[in-house]
Design an enzyme around this catalytic site. Structure first.
Site, PDB file in Angstrom:
ATOM      1  N   TYR A 244     -24.607  -7.914  25.072  1.00  0.00           N
ATOM      2  CA  TYR A 244     -24.100  -7.200  23.892  1.00  0.00           C
ATOM      3  C   TYR A 244     -24.377  -8.066  22.654  1.00  0.00           C
ATOM      4  O   TYR A 244     -23.502  -8.292  21.821  1.00  0.00           O
ATOM      5  CB  TYR A 244     -22.597  -6.904  23.999  1.00  0.00           C
ATOM      6  CG  TYR A 244     -22.172  -6.244  25.283  1.00  0.00           C
ATOM      7  CD1 TYR A 244     -22.185  -4.848  25.408  1.00  0.00           C
ATOM      8  CD2 TYR A 244     -21.742  -6.993  26.371  1.00  0.00           C
ATOM      9  CE1 TYR A 244     -21.787  -4.227  26.588  1.00  0.00           C
ATOM     10  CE2 TYR A 244     -21.343  -6.384  27.562  1.00  0.00           C
ATOM     11  CZ  TYR A 244     -21.366  -5.003  27.656  1.00  0.00           C
ATOM     12  OH  TYR A 244     -20.964  -4.395  28.828  1.00  0.00           O
TER      13      TYR A 244
ATOM     14  N   CYS B 258      -7.501   0.753  -0.767  1.00  0.00           N
ATOM     15  CA  CYS B 258      -7.237   0.155   0.535  1.00  0.00           C
ATOM     16  C   CYS B 258      -7.111  -1.349   0.334  1.00  0.00           C
ATOM     17  O   CYS B 258      -8.029  -1.995  -0.178  1.00  0.00           O
ATOM     18  CB  CYS B 258      -8.376   0.471   1.510  1.00  0.00           C
ATOM     19  SG  CYS B 258      -8.160  -0.313   3.118  1.00  0.00           S
TER      20      CYS B 258
ATOM     21  N   CYS C 178      -1.250   6.420   6.567  1.00  0.00           N
ATOM     22  CA  CYS C 178      -2.604   5.995   6.948  1.00  0.00           C
ATOM     23  C   CYS C 178      -2.602   5.275   8.294  1.00  0.00           C
ATOM     24  O   CYS C 178      -1.710   4.471   8.588  1.00  0.00           O
ATOM     25  CB  CYS C 178      -3.175   5.085   5.863  1.00  0.00           C
ATOM     26  SG  CYS C 178      -4.822   4.442   6.245  1.00  0.00           S
TER      27      CYS C 178
ATOM     28  N   CYS D 283     -11.938  -7.707  22.137  1.00  0.00           N
ATOM     29  CA  CYS D 283     -11.115  -7.126  21.072  1.00  0.00           C
ATOM     30  C   CYS D 283      -9.976  -6.296  21.645  1.00  0.00           C
ATOM     31  O   CYS D 283      -9.312  -5.556  20.919  1.00  0.00           O
ATOM     32  CB  CYS D 283     -11.978  -6.277  20.127  1.00  0.00           C
ATOM     33  SG  CYS D 283     -12.840  -4.930  20.940  1.00  0.00           S
TER      34      CYS D 283
ATOM     35  N   GLN E 133     -19.635  -8.603  12.832  1.00  0.00           N
ATOM     36  CA  GLN E 133     -18.198  -8.850  12.715  1.00  0.00           C
ATOM     37  C   GLN E 133     -17.707  -8.621  11.283  1.00  0.00           C
ATOM     38  O   GLN E 133     -18.405  -8.930  10.328  1.00  0.00           O
ATOM     39  CB  GLN E 133     -17.877 -10.279  13.159  1.00  0.00           C
ATOM     40  CG  GLN E 133     -17.799 -10.467  14.660  1.00  0.00           C
ATOM     41  CD  GLN E 133     -19.139 -10.467  15.360  1.00  0.00           C
ATOM     42  OE1 GLN E 133     -20.190 -10.459  14.718  1.00  0.00           O
ATOM     43  NE2 GLN E 133     -19.137 -10.477  16.675  1.00  0.00           N
TER      44      GLN E 133
ATOM     45  N   GLU F 164     -29.235  -6.204  24.284  1.00  0.00           N
ATOM     46  CA  GLU F 164     -28.502  -5.278  23.416  1.00  0.00           C
ATOM     47  C   GLU F 164     -29.111  -3.882  23.545  1.00  0.00           C
ATOM     48  O   GLU F 164     -30.330  -3.726  23.575  1.00  0.00           O
ATOM     49  CB  GLU F 164     -28.571  -5.751  21.964  1.00  0.00           C
ATOM     50  CG  GLU F 164     -28.122  -4.764  20.915  1.00  0.00           C
ATOM     51  CD  GLU F 164     -26.672  -4.338  21.050  1.00  0.00           C
ATOM     52  OE1 GLU F 164     -26.419  -3.124  21.003  1.00  0.00           O
ATOM     53  OE2 GLU F 164     -25.814  -5.224  21.208  1.00  0.00           O
TER      54      GLU F 164
ATOM     55  N   ASP G 298     -19.630 -10.144  24.822  1.00  0.00           N
ATOM     56  CA  ASP G 298     -18.804  -9.617  23.734  1.00  0.00           C
ATOM     57  C   ASP G 298     -18.834  -8.090  23.841  1.00  0.00           C
ATOM     58  O   ASP G 298     -19.448  -7.400  23.024  1.00  0.00           O
ATOM     59  CB  ASP G 298     -19.352 -10.092  22.388  1.00  0.00           C
ATOM     60  CG  ASP G 298     -18.448  -9.715  21.223  1.00  0.00           C
ATOM     61  OD1 ASP G 298     -17.338  -9.200  21.472  1.00  0.00           O
ATOM     62  OD2 ASP G 298     -18.852  -9.919  20.065  1.00  0.00           O
TER      63      ASP G 298
ATOM     64  N   CYS H 250       0.825  -1.219   0.000  1.00  0.00           N
ATOM     65  CA  CYS H 250       0.000   0.000   0.000  1.00  0.00           C
ATOM     66  C   CYS H 250       0.855   1.262   0.000  1.00  0.00           C
ATOM     67  O   CYS H 250       1.706   1.442   0.880  1.00  0.00           O
ATOM     68  CB  CYS H 250      -0.912  -0.011   1.226  1.00  0.00           C
ATOM     69  SG  CYS H 250      -1.963   1.447   1.345  1.00  0.00           S
TER      70      CYS H 250
ATOM     71  N   CYS I  61      -3.624   0.590   8.994  1.00  0.00           N
ATOM     72  CA  CYS I  61      -2.766  -0.584   9.225  1.00  0.00           C
ATOM     73  C   CYS I  61      -1.459  -0.136   9.876  1.00  0.00           C
ATOM     74  O   CYS I  61      -0.959   0.941   9.581  1.00  0.00           O
ATOM     75  CB  CYS I  61      -2.422  -1.282   7.916  1.00  0.00           C
ATOM     76  SG  CYS I  61      -3.837  -1.931   7.023  1.00  0.00           S
TER      77      CYS I  61
END
Length: 447
Positions: free
Chosen positions: A307, A154, A73, A403, A276, A328, A376, A67, A76
């Protein structure tokens, strides 16, 4: 002042870590084992945030980034690192966070690679802006900045996403639709969001505006349909600058939903609902949990899914339980979850539109418990008080999807002090070429 260093490892956040003269250096775009020259741009106590000014001896695992935007950017931070080494470093980061923050010296399962480490995202969020010459910019945030840089391609998004983004930019310029300025809080266009169904290849284009109306929406729709192939066009009205996809929406073209399938289950996903972003890894997480639950006798047990979003876990595991409750905050997601019940002819789930932390507090007050609980949570995790309360609510098993390994480790430390032991923990590469780590932890109550 320039300093020559050899970084030891990658740490959470995507930095390479080096130590010199009793101080720590966190270095952007550097890799373990290479001799580099750095310059410090920000010092906080004994931690020096730095950037590479010269690579003297590059790592054998350094690869040329595909890239051209990589160094600027913020999307990443590991695209210049051989993928196998990314996985190795992420596995080490997870173990270190568990040990340092969670005080847990436990073995982890083999870290799960993504089937694709490029073109894997089924959702991308781009931001509209203007450059210093008043030209339209449609792209992603610059590293460590709120400035938006223009993106031509991208590489972690599907190829056709790039065609869509560049075409939308051209059409917006042609129609002269005003761009939103967050400093003045004036203007119209804020974001372009593109979503894709991995199973059906259906495409959804979402235009997010600061205003209730989208000027020239008919002309916009007409030109986009002439130039692009897509299945839905959505206008989301969002006056908040904190979250990209929030607020009422209007379907300008198409069905207005995406459909996704896992095994025999079908999910309808509205424009503003979370789902996801990596289908392959999501499927692997579902199977990892399924194999664990299958070793238990759960036919008379209850499951709470906090969640729960549009009901991904609730529906998928419902055949294994007597009754499932999904909670939720998003009313749109709960509405979709209830529709998904009907689509899949499932009768043993009750979905509740409520904040998950509030539901935890109410359950404690009522002394309500569940045999199994799946959580989650967002990146911030549960927190100490909620983790303690979850411990009291869970009779048998807790399944924690995270995460963020640092908040996960903090919460696991609390859970381990409140009657739970880790049966299995596994990292999943939901976000290749970034520092982000998805983790699934299977915990059971200590005997």
């Amino acid at each position: 002042m320039s300093i020559q260093l050899i970084p030891e490892k990658i740490v959470y956040g995507g930095y390479a870590l080096a130590k010199y003269d009793n101080e720590v250096y966190l270095i952007e775009n550097a890799l373990p084992g290479e001799l580099i020259e750095i310059e410090v741009y920000n010092k906080k106590k004994s931690v020096n945030f730095s950037k590479v000014t010269k690579i003297i001896e590059p790592s054998k695992d350094r690869v040329k980034s595909v890239c051209p935007h990589f160094n600027k950017c913020g999307g990443c931070d590991l695209l210049n690192y051989r993928y196998e080494k990314q996985i190795e470093q992420k596995e080490n980061i997870l173990k270190e966070q568990l040990r340092r923050i969670g005080h847990l010296n436990i073995e982890t399962e083999k870290f799960e690679k993504s089937f694709n480490n490029l073109n894997y995202r089924n959702k991308m969020e781009f931001t509209f802006s203007k450059d210093e010459n008043n030209n339209i910019v449609l792209g992603l945030n610059e590293k460590k900045s709120h400035k938006i840089i223009n993106i031509e391609k991208c590489y972690i998004a599907p190829d056709y996403f790039n065609t869509i983004r560049n075409t939308v930019k051209e059409v917006v310029k042609e129609l002269d639709i005003p761009i939103y300025d967050p400093k003045k809080r004036k203007g119209v266009l804020k974001h372009l969001v593109i979503k894709k169904s991995s199973k059906t290849n259906k495409l959804m284009i979402i235009i997010v505006t600061h205003t209730e109306t989208l000027p020239k929406s008919r002309e916009l729709k007409h030109l986009l349909l002439q130039k692009l192939n897509f299945d839905s066009l959505i206008h989301v009205m969002n006056s908040s600058d904190k979250v990209t996809l929030r607020g009422p929406y209007k379907t300008l073209f198409g069905e207005g939903i995406l459909k996704e399938n896992f095994d025999e289950f079908e999910y309808q996903i509205p424009p503003t609902s979370f789902f996801q972003i990596n289908y392959d890894i999501t499927e692997k997480i579902l199977q990892y949990i399924l194999e664990y639950i299958k070793t238990k006798n759960t036919s008379k047990d209850t499951l709470l899914d906090l969640y729960c979003g549009v009901g991904l876990f609730s529906l998928f595991y419902s055949p294994l339980f007597k009754h499932v409750t999904g909670v939720e905050y998003s009313k749109n997601s709960i509405k979709a979850a209830k529709s998904n019940l009907n689509i899949n002819s499932i009768k043993n789930i009750n979905f509740i539109a409520e904040d998950s932390l509030q539901y935890i507090n109410q359950s404690i007050e009522k002394q309500k418990t569940f045999d199994y609980i799946i959580i989650d949570p967002p990146r911030s995790g549960l927190g100490v008080k909620a983790a303690e309360k979850i411990s009291k609510m869970t009779k048998k098993t807790l399944i924690y999807i995270s995460c963020d390994p640092s908040t996960l480790s903090r919460d696991l430390n609390i859970l381990s002090q409140n009657g739970f032991k880790v049966d299995s923990i596994k990292g999943f590469d939901m976000f290749p070429n970034t520092h982000h780590i998805e983790t699934c932890v299977l915990l059971s109550r200590k005997n």
